[in-house]
Design an enzyme around this catalytic site. Structure first.
Site, PDB file in Angstrom:
ATOM      1  N   GLY A   1       0.762  -1.244   0.000  1.00 47.26           N
ATOM      2  CA  GLY A   1       0.000   0.000   0.000  1.00 47.26           C
ATOM      3  C   GLY A   1       0.788   1.285   0.000  1.00 47.26           C
ATOM      4  O   GLY A   1       0.205   2.354  -0.195  1.00 47.26           O
TER       5      GLY A   1
ATOM      6  N   PRO B   1       4.890  -5.207  -0.205  1.00 45.17           N
ATOM      7  CA  PRO B   1       4.943  -4.017  -1.054  1.00 45.17           C
ATOM      8  C   PRO B   1       5.000  -4.370  -2.537  1.00 45.17           C
ATOM      9  O   PRO B   1       5.647  -5.333  -2.932  1.00 45.17           O
ATOM     10  CB  PRO B   1       6.255  -3.337  -0.632  1.00 45.17           C
ATOM     11  CG  PRO B   1       7.116  -4.470  -0.160  1.00 45.17           C
ATOM     12  CD  PRO B   1       6.182  -5.504   0.431  1.00 45.17           C
ATOM     13  N   GLY B   2       4.294  -3.597  -3.341  1.00 47.25           N
ATOM     14  CA  GLY B   2       4.364  -3.769  -4.791  1.00 47.25           C
ATOM     15  C   GLY B   2       4.813  -2.463  -5.420  1.00 47.25           C
ATOM     16  O   GLY B   2       5.973  -2.256  -5.762  1.00 47.25           O
ATOM     17  N   ARG B   3       3.863  -1.534  -5.512  1.00 49.64           N
ATOM     18  CA  ARG B   3       4.098  -0.257  -6.197  1.00 49.64           C
ATOM     19  C   ARG B   3       5.379   0.454  -5.743  1.00 49.64           C
ATOM     20  O   ARG B   3       6.140   0.956  -6.573  1.00 49.64           O
ATOM     21  CB  ARG B   3       2.908   0.658  -5.950  1.00 49.64           C
ATOM     22  CG  ARG B   3       2.925   1.931  -6.759  1.00 49.64           C
ATOM     23  CD  ARG B   3       1.801   2.883  -6.328  1.00 49.64           C
ATOM     24  NE  ARG B   3       0.544   2.252  -6.059  1.00 49.64           N
ATOM     25  CZ  ARG B   3      -0.482   2.195  -6.922  1.00 49.64           C
ATOM     26  NH1 ARG B   3      -0.382   2.764  -8.098  1.00 49.64           N
ATOM     27  NH2 ARG B   3      -1.610   1.600  -6.575  1.00 49.64           N
TER      28      ARG B   3
ATOM     29  N   ARG C   1      -4.172   2.570 -16.559  1.00 48.43           N
ATOM     30  CA  ARG C   1      -4.384   3.338 -15.318  1.00 48.43           C
ATOM     31  C   ARG C   1      -5.076   4.683 -15.544  1.00 48.43           C
ATOM     32  O   ARG C   1      -5.964   5.057 -14.776  1.00 48.43           O
ATOM     33  CB  ARG C   1      -3.086   3.517 -14.537  1.00 48.43           C
ATOM     34  CG  ARG C   1      -2.423   2.176 -14.129  1.00 48.43           C
ATOM     35  CD  ARG C   1      -1.321   2.344 -13.099  1.00 48.43           C
ATOM     36  NE  ARG C   1      -1.845   2.670 -11.792  1.00 48.43           N
ATOM     37  CZ  ARG C   1      -1.861   3.870 -11.268  1.00 48.43           C
ATOM     38  NH1 ARG C   1      -1.329   4.879 -11.931  1.00 48.43           N
ATOM     39  NH2 ARG C   1      -2.405   4.074 -10.096  1.00 48.43           N
TER      40      ARG C   1
ATOM     41  N   TYR D   1      -8.498   4.644 -13.505  1.00 47.86           N
ATOM     42  CA  TYR D   1      -8.516   5.373 -12.220  1.00 47.86           C
ATOM     43  C   TYR D   1      -8.364   6.873 -12.413  1.00 47.86           C
ATOM     44  O   TYR D   1      -8.131   7.591 -11.439  1.00 47.86           O
ATOM     45  CB  TYR D   1      -7.363   4.917 -11.319  1.00 47.86           C
ATOM     46  CG  TYR D   1      -7.117   3.436 -11.263  1.00 47.86           C
ATOM     47  CD1 TYR D   1      -8.011   2.587 -10.617  1.00 47.86           C
ATOM     48  CD2 TYR D   1      -5.974   2.879 -11.838  1.00 47.86           C
ATOM     49  CE1 TYR D   1      -7.766   1.221 -10.558  1.00 47.86           C
ATOM     50  CE2 TYR D   1      -5.725   1.521 -11.777  1.00 47.86           C
ATOM     51  CZ  TYR D   1      -6.624   0.700 -11.138  1.00 47.86           C
ATOM     52  OH  TYR D   1      -6.384  -0.647 -11.081  1.00 47.86           O
TER      53      TYR D   1
ATOM     54  N   CYS E   1     -10.055   2.363 -30.201  1.00 52.48           N
ATOM     55  CA  CYS E   1     -11.316   3.008 -30.578  1.00 52.48           C
ATOM     56  C   CYS E   1     -12.224   3.231 -29.384  1.00 52.48           C
ATOM     57  O   CYS E   1     -13.285   2.595 -29.263  1.00 52.48           O
ATOM     58  CB  CYS E   1     -12.002   2.158 -31.645  1.00 52.48           C
ATOM     59  SG  CYS E   1     -10.921   1.967 -33.052  1.00 52.48           S
TER      60      CYS E   1
ATOM     61  N   TYR F   1       1.799  -1.950 -12.165  1.00 53.50           N
ATOM     62  CA  TYR F   1       0.437  -2.014 -12.698  1.00 53.50           C
ATOM     63  C   TYR F   1       0.364  -1.414 -14.100  1.00 53.50           C
ATOM     64  O   TYR F   1      -0.633  -0.815 -14.477  1.00 53.50           O
ATOM     65  CB  TYR F   1      -0.536  -1.331 -11.730  1.00 53.50           C
ATOM     66  CG  TYR F   1      -0.444  -1.879 -10.324  1.00 53.50           C
ATOM     67  CD1 TYR F   1      -0.857  -3.178 -10.059  1.00 53.50           C
ATOM     68  CD2 TYR F   1       0.090  -1.128  -9.276  1.00 53.50           C
ATOM     69  CE1 TYR F   1      -0.754  -3.712  -8.777  1.00 53.50           C
ATOM     70  CE2 TYR F   1       0.192  -1.650  -7.988  1.00 53.50           C
ATOM     71  CZ  TYR F   1      -0.243  -2.946  -7.751  1.00 53.50           C
ATOM     72  OH  TYR F   1      -0.130  -3.465  -6.482  1.00 53.50           O
TER      73      TYR F   1
HETATM   74  N1  LLP Z   1      -1.104  -7.163  -0.840  1.00 54.73           N
HETATM   75  C1  LLP Z   1      -2.367  -7.331  -1.266  1.00 54.73           C
HETATM   76  C2  LLP Z   1      -3.227  -8.321  -0.620  1.00 54.73           C
HETATM   77  C3  LLP Z   1      -2.853  -6.541  -2.334  1.00 54.73           C
HETATM   78  O1  LLP Z   1      -4.105  -6.704  -2.748  1.00 54.73           O
HETATM   79  C4  LLP Z   1      -1.993  -5.597  -2.949  1.00 54.73           C
HETATM   80  C5  LLP Z   1      -2.465  -4.768  -4.063  1.00 54.73           C
HETATM   81  C6  LLP Z   1      -0.670  -5.473  -2.472  1.00 54.73           C
HETATM   82  C7  LLP Z   1      -0.268  -6.260  -1.412  1.00 54.73           C
HETATM   83  C8  LLP Z   1       0.311  -4.512  -3.059  1.00 54.73           C
HETATM   84  O2  LLP Z   1      -0.093  -3.193  -2.895  1.00 54.73           O
HETATM   85  P1  LLP Z   1       0.891  -1.988  -3.298  1.00 54.73           P
HETATM   86  O3  LLP Z   1       2.080  -2.046  -2.375  1.00 54.73           O
HETATM   87  O4  LLP Z   1       1.297  -2.165  -4.698  1.00 54.73           O
HETATM   88  O5  LLP Z   1       0.063  -0.795  -3.074  1.00 54.73           O
HETATM   89  N2  LLP Z   1      -4.043  -1.683 -10.135  1.00 54.73           N
HETATM   90  C9  LLP Z   1      -4.054  -0.648  -9.122  1.00 54.73           C
HETATM   91  C10 LLP Z   1      -3.488  -1.143  -7.818  1.00 54.73           C
HETATM   92  C11 LLP Z   1      -4.190  -2.376  -7.296  1.00 54.73           C
HETATM   93  C12 LLP Z   1      -3.613  -2.893  -6.018  1.00 54.73           C
HETATM   94  C13 LLP Z   1      -4.197  -4.207  -5.679  1.00 54.73           C
HETATM   95  N3  LLP Z   1      -3.658  -4.826  -4.514  1.00 54.73           N
HETATM   96  C14 LLP Z   1      -3.301   0.565  -9.648  1.00 54.73           C
HETATM   97  O6  LLP Z   1      -2.827   0.534 -10.775  1.00 54.73           O
HETATM   98  O7  LLP Z   1      -3.199   1.577  -8.946  1.00 54.73           O
END
Ligand code: LLP
Length: 432
Positions: free
Chosen positions: A252, A288-290, A329, A333, A360, A388
């Site tokens: 997050g 963490p992802g983003r 995105r 969003y 299109c 993403y």
């Molecule tokens: N853990 C769980 C259970 C999750 O559902 C997610 C993201 C993460 C970790 C990683 O979250 P981050 O650190 O990346 O915030 N497609 C959207 C974002 C969707 C996130 C879904 N879950 C975008 O492009 O903003």
């Protein structure tokens, strides 16, 4: 022109994309070189950025020994996963497909956590047989299914309950997950009872507790609020004789998408987590992802046509070779991705452009109202595309997905070849 950057830094780390002598580079590689060699559109990633962001999170939490389980969904390219595996990361997966990917990338099964509200029997069986570290269970029905599959396979399932703490992450409604109104997790008020029955189930091994309240969260406060609620439950469980090994705070952490966006205060967040966990023996897990990958990527695209306004007040369109099927995105969003010229940043005359793709749909845009000087053939970099981006791309309009390139210092390599139209048709053609 001296070195300059367009995106606010995520942290104190150096920016991976900088102008050198008027040309935008990824680390030490000039982006036009990649466009000429690989074509456009193309995703370009900086390995150094991924590694630095990983270390930044680790360091912010020291001396806690955090396990960072990279959220595969953010960018699931095998070479990217390998980078994190080599750094010692675990992985947060949400499907059997992602489990296949991380195993292929060299993950240790015990370092994998499995999130998601809809795990199928096949996925559960695959993960049980693989011996993953933990299932983050999101409902009573899932816990029942997991228990019964564990019994049938004779392999007790390691479990955390993903609790929903009803905390507002203050983010886009589509990526907010920690509210009662969201489909995710078990209401925190119902979790204690479920822990009791899980503790009594011989097919389950209670490992921890988990929560994830949303994505692109820009201040530590909601994350710390969620942590406090979860810790209150941990204490209540301990008083009931149920002790847990780990606490998983999900992902997050947000990143800046605009030059003047403030960066998430990682130092403050780290200090708050350390303070909240002081004196406890709980292991800390994060997903963490983003934060790890977003600003380590650009989508490189070339202008096909300009369609300037034919009358006053009408929009100017710049039609580029990337589209919503590549980067969804903005359409999904209303997300802002900074767009800049790769060369000729000083070009004039500047006008306001709608940067759009060939798909299109009027929702097919990469950026609205961008002040730029443009000409056909110019290369543009769409920033913050490491998370993403490719992961959410599609073949809409029968557009092959773009190539991915990894930059390492002064060299680069293709880590996913561009799809061909044949690739797209293959699954629909009769077997040869
Ligand atoms: N853990 C769980 C259970 C999750 O559902 C997610 C993201 C993460 C970790 C990683 O979250 P981050 O650190 O990346 O915030 N497609 C959207 C974002 C969707 C996130 C879904 N879950 C975008 O492009 O903003």
């Amino acid at each position: 022109m001296s070195n300059s950057t367009t995106i606010a830094a995520d942290s104190a780390n150096p920016a991976p994309f900088t102008h050198r002598e008027g040309v935008l580079h990824a680390e030490a590689v000039a982006l036009p070189r990649i466009a000429e060699n690989v074509g456009t559109p193309v995703w370009v990633y900086s390995r150094a950025h991924f590694e630095r962001q990983y270390q930044t999170l680790k360091e912010a939490l020291q001396p806690l020994d955090v396990r960072l389980c990279y959220a595969v969904k953010a960018n699931s390219n095998l070479s990217v996963l390998r980078i994190f595996a080599e750094l010692g990361a675990g992985f947060d997966i949400v499907s059997g497909g992602e489990l296949m990917r991380v195993l292929e990338a060299g993950a240790k099964p015990q370092d994998v956590v499995f999130s998601g509200v809809g795990k199928t029997v096949e996925e559960i069986d695959f993960a049980l047989k693989t011996g993953i570290g933990c299932f983050n269970v999101e409902s009573v029905a899932e816990l029942d299914r997991l228990s019964s599959r564990a019994r049938i396979l004779g392999r007790p399932a390691p479990v955390s309950l993903r609790v929903n703490p009803d905390v507002d992450a203050g983010t886009h409604p589509y990526i907010s997950t920690g509210l009662r109104s969201n489909k995710f997790g078990i209401p925190i008020t119902a979790a204690h009872e479920l822990y009791r029955s899980a503790a009594a189930d011989r097919n389950l091994v209670l490992r921890g507790i988990d929560c994830h309240i949303g994505s692109q969260i820009l201040s530590p406060a909601p994350l710390i609020e969620a942590l406090s609620s979860v810790l209150a439950l941990v204490d209540a469980l301990a008083a009931d004789g149920i002790t847990l090994q780990h606490i998983d705070l999900g992902g997050g952490i947000g990143v800046p998408y605009r030059a003047d966006d403030a960066a998430f205060d990682v130092t403050r967040w780290g200090a708050d987590i350390r303070a909240a966990l002081a004196g406890r023996t709980l292991d800390l897990v994060l997903e963490p992802g983003r934060f790890l990958v977003a600003n380590g990527g650009v989508l490189l695209t070339r202008i096909e046509y300009l369609k300037p306004a034919s009358e006053p007040e009408a929009p100017n369109f710049a039609i580029v070779d990337a589209a919503m099927n590549d980067l969804i995105r903005p359409a999904l969003y209303d997300a802002w991705h900074t767009i800049e010229r790769v060369t000729g940043a000083d070009a004039t005359p500047i006008k306001q452009w709608q940067v759009v793709g060939p798909v299109c749909e009027s929702g097919d845009f990469l950026g609205h109202d961008r002040e730029l000087a443009l000409e056909p053939g110019a290369l543009l970099a769409v920033h913050s595309a490491g998370a993403y981006g490719m992961a959410q791309s599609s073949n809409y309009n029968t557009r092959p997905r773009a190539a991915e390139v990894l930059v390492e210092g002064d060299s680069f390599r293709v880590i996913r070849r561009r799809e061909t139209i044949r690739d797209l048709l293959a699954a629909e053609l009769p077997e040869a």
